[in-house]
Design an enzyme around this catalytic site. Sequence first.
Site, PDB file in Angstrom:
ATOM      1  CG  HIS A  67      -8.548   0.002  -4.313  1.00  0.00           C
ATOM      2  ND1 HIS A  67      -9.542   0.839  -3.853  1.00  0.00           N
ATOM      3  CD2 HIS A  67      -7.379   0.487  -3.796  1.00  0.00           C
ATOM      4  CE1 HIS A  67      -8.998   1.783  -3.095  1.00  0.00           C
ATOM      5  NE2 HIS A  67      -7.688   1.598  -3.049  1.00  0.00           N
TER       6      HIS A  67
ATOM      7  CG  ASP B 259      -1.967   1.069   1.184  1.00  0.00           C
ATOM      8  OD1 ASP B 259      -2.228   1.597   0.073  1.00  0.00           O
ATOM      9  OD2 ASP B 259      -2.553   1.384   2.236  1.00  0.00           O
TER      10      ASP B 259
HETATM   11  C1  HEM Z   1      -3.936   2.443  -4.151  1.00  0.00           C
HETATM   12  C2  HEM Z   1      -5.370  -0.528  -0.613  1.00  0.00           C
HETATM   13  C3  HEM Z   1      -8.914   2.576   0.571  1.00  0.00           C
HETATM   14  C4  HEM Z   1      -7.232   5.678  -2.736  1.00  0.00           C
HETATM   15  C5  HEM Z   1      -4.044   1.361  -3.330  1.00  0.00           C
HETATM   16  C6  HEM Z   1      -3.254   0.152  -3.419  1.00  0.00           C
HETATM   17  C7  HEM Z   1      -3.648  -0.662  -2.427  1.00  0.00           C
HETATM   18  C8  HEM Z   1      -4.701   0.001  -1.704  1.00  0.00           C
HETATM   19  C9  HEM Z   1      -3.108  -2.047  -2.092  1.00  0.00           C
HETATM   20  C10 HEM Z   1      -2.187  -0.127  -4.499  1.00  0.00           C
HETATM   21  C11 HEM Z   1      -0.811   0.377  -4.158  1.00  0.00           C
HETATM   22  C12 HEM Z   1      -0.680   1.866  -4.090  1.00  0.00           C
HETATM   23  O1  HEM Z   1      -0.523   2.546  -5.119  1.00  0.00           O
HETATM   24  O2  HEM Z   1      -0.753   2.386  -2.973  1.00  0.00           O
HETATM   25  C13 HEM Z   1      -6.455   0.059   0.001  1.00  0.00           C
HETATM   26  C14 HEM Z   1      -7.214  -0.551   1.057  1.00  0.00           C
HETATM   27  C15 HEM Z   1      -8.219   0.318   1.386  1.00  0.00           C
HETATM   28  C16 HEM Z   1      -8.084   1.483   0.537  1.00  0.00           C
HETATM   29  C17 HEM Z   1      -6.913  -1.913   1.665  1.00  0.00           C
HETATM   30  C18 HEM Z   1      -9.302   0.181   2.401  1.00  0.00           C
HETATM   31  C19 HEM Z   1      -9.772  -0.990   2.766  1.00  0.00           C
HETATM   32  C20 HEM Z   1      -8.774   3.681  -0.234  1.00  0.00           C
HETATM   33  C21 HEM Z   1      -9.616   4.842  -0.184  1.00  0.00           C
HETATM   34  C22 HEM Z   1      -9.159   5.709  -1.132  1.00  0.00           C
HETATM   35  C23 HEM Z   1      -8.008   5.094  -1.762  1.00  0.00           C
HETATM   36  C24 HEM Z   1     -10.784   5.040   0.788  1.00  0.00           C
HETATM   37  C25 HEM Z   1      -9.669   7.080  -1.500  1.00  0.00           C
HETATM   38  C26 HEM Z   1     -10.943   7.433  -1.363  1.00  0.00           C
HETATM   39  C27 HEM Z   1      -6.176   5.077  -3.369  1.00  0.00           C
HETATM   40  C28 HEM Z   1      -5.386   5.720  -4.423  1.00  0.00           C
HETATM   41  C29 HEM Z   1      -4.443   4.783  -4.837  1.00  0.00           C
HETATM   42  C30 HEM Z   1      -4.672   3.592  -4.038  1.00  0.00           C
HETATM   43  C31 HEM Z   1      -5.546   7.141  -4.941  1.00  0.00           C
HETATM   44  C32 HEM Z   1      -3.373   4.957  -5.932  1.00  0.00           C
HETATM   45  C33 HEM Z   1      -3.940   4.540  -7.266  1.00  0.00           C
HETATM   46  C34 HEM Z   1      -2.919   4.651  -8.388  1.00  0.00           C
HETATM   47  O3  HEM Z   1      -2.482   5.774  -8.666  1.00  0.00           O
HETATM   48  O4  HEM Z   1      -2.589   3.612  -8.972  1.00  0.00           O
HETATM   49  N1  HEM Z   1      -4.942   1.227  -2.272  1.00  0.00           N
HETATM   50  N2  HEM Z   1      -7.003   1.280  -0.283  1.00  0.00           N
HETATM   51  N3  HEM Z   1      -7.810   3.868  -1.191  1.00  0.00           N
HETATM   52  N4  HEM Z   1      -5.715   3.804  -3.164  1.00  0.00           N
HETATM   53 FE1  HEM Z   1      -6.406   2.526  -1.780  1.00  0.00          FE
END
Ligand code: HEM
Length: 303
Positions: free
Chosen positions: A219, A146
């Site tokens: 996601h 993450d």
């Molecule tokens: C990307 C997990 C909630 C926004 C990611 C990634 C993972 C992850 C594994 C891919 C690696 C990375 O680029 O960081 C989770 C989990 C969540 C969660 C387990 C809750 C259970 C959220 C929420 C938001 C969010 C609530 C915004 C409203 C983002 C964004 C990225 C991302 C902006 C980067 C996307 C990219 O540019 O490729 N998240 N996330 N996430 N997440 Fe989440």
Amino acid sequence: MTLPQSAICAETGDFAVFLTLTLVPGAERTVRAILAGFPDMVEAVAAEFAEPRLVGSVAIGAEAWPRLMGPKRPAGLVPFAPLADGDRFAPATPADLFVHIHSPRHDANFALARRLMARLGSGATVAEEIHGFKHKGGRDLTGFVDGTENPKGEDRPEVALVGDEDADFRGGSHVSIQRWVHGLTQWEGLPVPQQEGIIGRTKETDEELDDSVKPPSAHIARVVIEEDGEELEILRHSLPYGTTSDSGLYFVAYGRDPATFRKMLDAMVVADADGNYDRLMDFSRPVTGAAFFAPSKDLLRQA
Ligand code: HEM
């Protein structure tokens, strides 16, 4: 020069304390003065522990803002609006203040949190206190890395801090928090290729799935939003938290425009015309939600 509070642009530490507080009516003046001293308190505890990477920020919610800071408010600072679609729900929960402390050391974080709470005394009540920890070098409890696409270096202030568009609040940052509870037993029962389709990246090697195989419900397919050819960005400081019976991700995002987080959350919760929502929501659910503004150090000190 308007300096941001120290927790915002720093790299996420290995441990964090996340506190949401409610303000006791009548205590506003005292609380305001204590918040003004918070940046110095961070530095004092950092010196005591010889831990320069101890950082902290305090942020104020929309309803508490006029009580503590006066009538002029940051553009777009509104209470967190709950969202629902189908059986997916993102609740709003009460919180006037958010305290975010992180560093490589839990003991230093804890000392700083205790000192602040001792100063606040009966002026504020704890709504929730969560201790976060880095897991396997930066993986969420789902096992996926993450933070990979988080802004780096000079992009961090650019993404997180308010600039000339809201000049009175330059150097401050809009903060959104949500505590997510994972259904880990259910998640761990899924074959890895299915988990990868839900996140949109490979598990072991953390590579983005090719668009030809990445489901629209993944996601990262939901939260990557382009406007005028530019990807919308937030600065995430989320960390795993929990006990053996209740655990998940404490999600924290800083941004110069609070609308960005809302657009992303909307795309996760609300199904599009093809019925796609974020499949992650079938395995994890938010149980808290609140929005705040973390003023620059200079504004915070002007009590
Ligand atoms: C990307 C997990 C909630 C926004 C990611 C990634 C993972 C992850 C594994 C891919 C690696 C990375 O680029 O960081 C989770 C989990 C969540 C969660 C387990 C809750 C259970 C959220 C929420 C938001 C969010 C609530 C915004 C409203 C983002 C964004 C990225 C991302 C902006 C980067 C996307 C990219 O540019 O490729 N998240 N996330 N996430 N997440 Fe989440």
